[in-house]
Design an enzyme around this catalytic site. Sequence first.
Site, PDB file in Angstrom:
ATOM      1  N   SER A 192      -7.480  -4.923  10.419  1.00 37.51           N
ATOM      2  CA  SER A 192      -7.656  -5.863  11.550  1.00 37.51           C
ATOM      3  C   SER A 192      -7.278  -7.315  11.272  1.00 37.51           C
ATOM      4  O   SER A 192      -7.401  -8.151  12.169  1.00 37.51           O
ATOM      5  CB  SER A 192      -9.109  -5.844  12.097  1.00 37.51           C
ATOM      6  OG  SER A 192      -9.346  -4.698  12.860  1.00 37.51           O
ATOM      7  N   THR A 193      -6.830  -7.644  10.044  1.00 39.63           N
ATOM      8  CA  THR A 193      -6.595  -9.062   9.737  1.00 39.63           C
ATOM      9  C   THR A 193      -5.139  -9.498   9.943  1.00 39.63           C
ATOM     10  O   THR A 193      -4.772 -10.607   9.561  1.00 39.63           O
ATOM     11  CB  THR A 193      -7.031  -9.406   8.295  1.00 39.63           C
ATOM     12  OG1 THR A 193      -6.297  -8.589   7.378  1.00 39.63           O
ATOM     13  CG2 THR A 193      -8.509  -9.179   8.102  1.00 39.63           C
TER      14      THR A 193
ATOM     15  N   ASP B  16       1.100  -0.348   9.424  1.00 37.94           N
ATOM     16  CA  ASP B  16       1.366   0.916  10.132  1.00 37.94           C
ATOM     17  C   ASP B  16       2.870   1.239  10.094  1.00 37.94           C
ATOM     18  O   ASP B  16       3.292   2.353   9.725  1.00 37.94           O
ATOM     19  CB  ASP B  16       0.877   0.736  11.584  1.00 37.94           C
ATOM     20  CG  ASP B  16       0.734   2.038  12.350  1.00 37.94           C
ATOM     21  OD1 ASP B  16       0.913   3.113  11.748  1.00 37.94           O
ATOM     22  OD2 ASP B  16       0.441   1.968  13.561  1.00 37.94           O
TER      23      ASP B  16
ATOM     24  N   ALA C 142      -2.164  -8.256  13.023  1.00 39.19           N
ATOM     25  CA  ALA C 142      -1.941  -8.321  14.473  1.00 39.19           C
ATOM     26  C   ALA C 142      -3.256  -8.415  15.251  1.00 39.19           C
ATOM     27  O   ALA C 142      -3.305  -9.017  16.330  1.00 39.19           O
ATOM     28  CB  ALA C 142      -1.162  -7.092  14.925  1.00 39.19           C
ATOM     29  N   TYR C 143      -4.336  -7.845  14.722  1.00 40.80           N
ATOM     30  CA  TYR C 143      -5.606  -7.820  15.458  1.00 40.80           C
ATOM     31  C   TYR C 143      -6.461  -9.070  15.250  1.00 40.80           C
ATOM     32  O   TYR C 143      -7.535  -9.198  15.835  1.00 40.80           O
ATOM     33  CB  TYR C 143      -6.398  -6.554  15.121  1.00 40.80           C
ATOM     34  CG  TYR C 143      -5.886  -5.302  15.838  1.00 40.80           C
ATOM     35  CD1 TYR C 143      -4.810  -5.356  16.725  1.00 40.80           C
ATOM     36  CD2 TYR C 143      -6.474  -4.064  15.638  1.00 40.80           C
ATOM     37  CE1 TYR C 143      -4.339  -4.215  17.372  1.00 40.80           C
ATOM     38  CE2 TYR C 143      -6.012  -2.916  16.290  1.00 40.80           C
ATOM     39  CZ  TYR C 143      -4.943  -3.003  17.154  1.00 40.80           C
ATOM     40  OH  TYR C 143      -4.494  -1.867  17.801  1.00 40.80           O
TER      41      TYR C 143
ATOM     42  N   ILE D 243       0.820  -1.216   0.000  1.00 42.43           N
ATOM     43  CA  ILE D 243       0.000   0.000   0.000  1.00 42.43           C
ATOM     44  C   ILE D 243       0.858   1.272   0.000  1.00 42.43           C
ATOM     45  O   ILE D 243       0.416   2.311  -0.482  1.00 42.43           O
ATOM     46  CB  ILE D 243      -1.006  -0.016   1.176  1.00 42.43           C
ATOM     47  CG1 ILE D 243      -2.163   0.933   0.853  1.00 42.43           C
ATOM     48  CG2 ILE D 243      -0.348   0.322   2.498  1.00 42.43           C
ATOM     49  CD1 ILE D 243      -3.394   0.694   1.663  1.00 42.43           C
TER      50      ILE D 243
ATOM     51  N   ASN E 157      -3.213   1.949  15.482  1.00 44.45           N
ATOM     52  CA  ASN E 157      -3.753   1.648  16.821  1.00 44.45           C
ATOM     53  C   ASN E 157      -4.198   2.968  17.453  1.00 44.45           C
ATOM     54  O   ASN E 157      -3.952   4.036  16.888  1.00 44.45           O
ATOM     55  CB  ASN E 157      -2.721   0.905  17.676  1.00 44.45           C
ATOM     56  CG  ASN E 157      -1.451   1.721  17.837  1.00 44.45           C
ATOM     57  OD1 ASN E 157      -1.473   2.848  18.349  1.00 44.45           O
ATOM     58  ND2 ASN E 157      -0.329   1.189  17.369  1.00 44.45           N
TER      59      ASN E 157
END
Length: 182
Positions: free
Chosen positions: A123-124, A40, A126-127, A17, A30
Amino acid sequence: MKVKIGTSTLELLQGDITQQDTEAIVNAANRSLLGGGGVDGAIHRAAGPDLLAECRTLGGCDTGDAVITRGYRLKAKYVIHTVGPVYQRSRPGTERLLKSAYQRSLEVALAKGIRSVAFPSISTGAYGYPLDEAAPLALRTIADFLRKHPEIELVRFVLFSPKALRAFEEALEKLCSSRRRI
Ligand code: AR6
């Protein structure tokens, strides 16, 4: 894979990205907005230290909400930082918050007059949100938004792995065949 939603385009591709030339890219951040790993970390590395300096002035972001900064050294002029939920199975709140992260990101884009946005799969990583649950929800949310807001001309999902691309392609095929007019 590319489909039309009204006059807008919804596109899926595999890639990084940070290399996208859409007007805005979305960061799966976060609540602190002070950086992290995954997408991130990659966005902060590519944008350079001025991005973190601007993020420090924002005072964080709630889960399911989104805020915007400049893109600094990125090709994209803006970064929209959103915070997805940490996955919790069978919690309706989790779904609502993931949907909200996508919706709020597009609302923030709309308010700035941005016409093209690239998203990662929020969210797919670390989350822990499973791809087969996140992909249909993400695509349905974006398609519903684009139908109401043709001002956003392009939404591009930039999936990092072949597995993520496959999950999104399967979900988009299902979505298209479940609606006569998507
Ligand atoms: N381009 C596109 N997608 C990427 C890239 C990239 N360069 N790098 C990773 N991905 P994650 P989350 C994919 O963990 O689950 C951070 O530390 C990755 O394969 O980045 O929302 C934040 O600071 C995955 O499919 O985000 C938060 O603390 C997707 O991006 C936390 O992680 C999201 O994975 C947020 O976790």
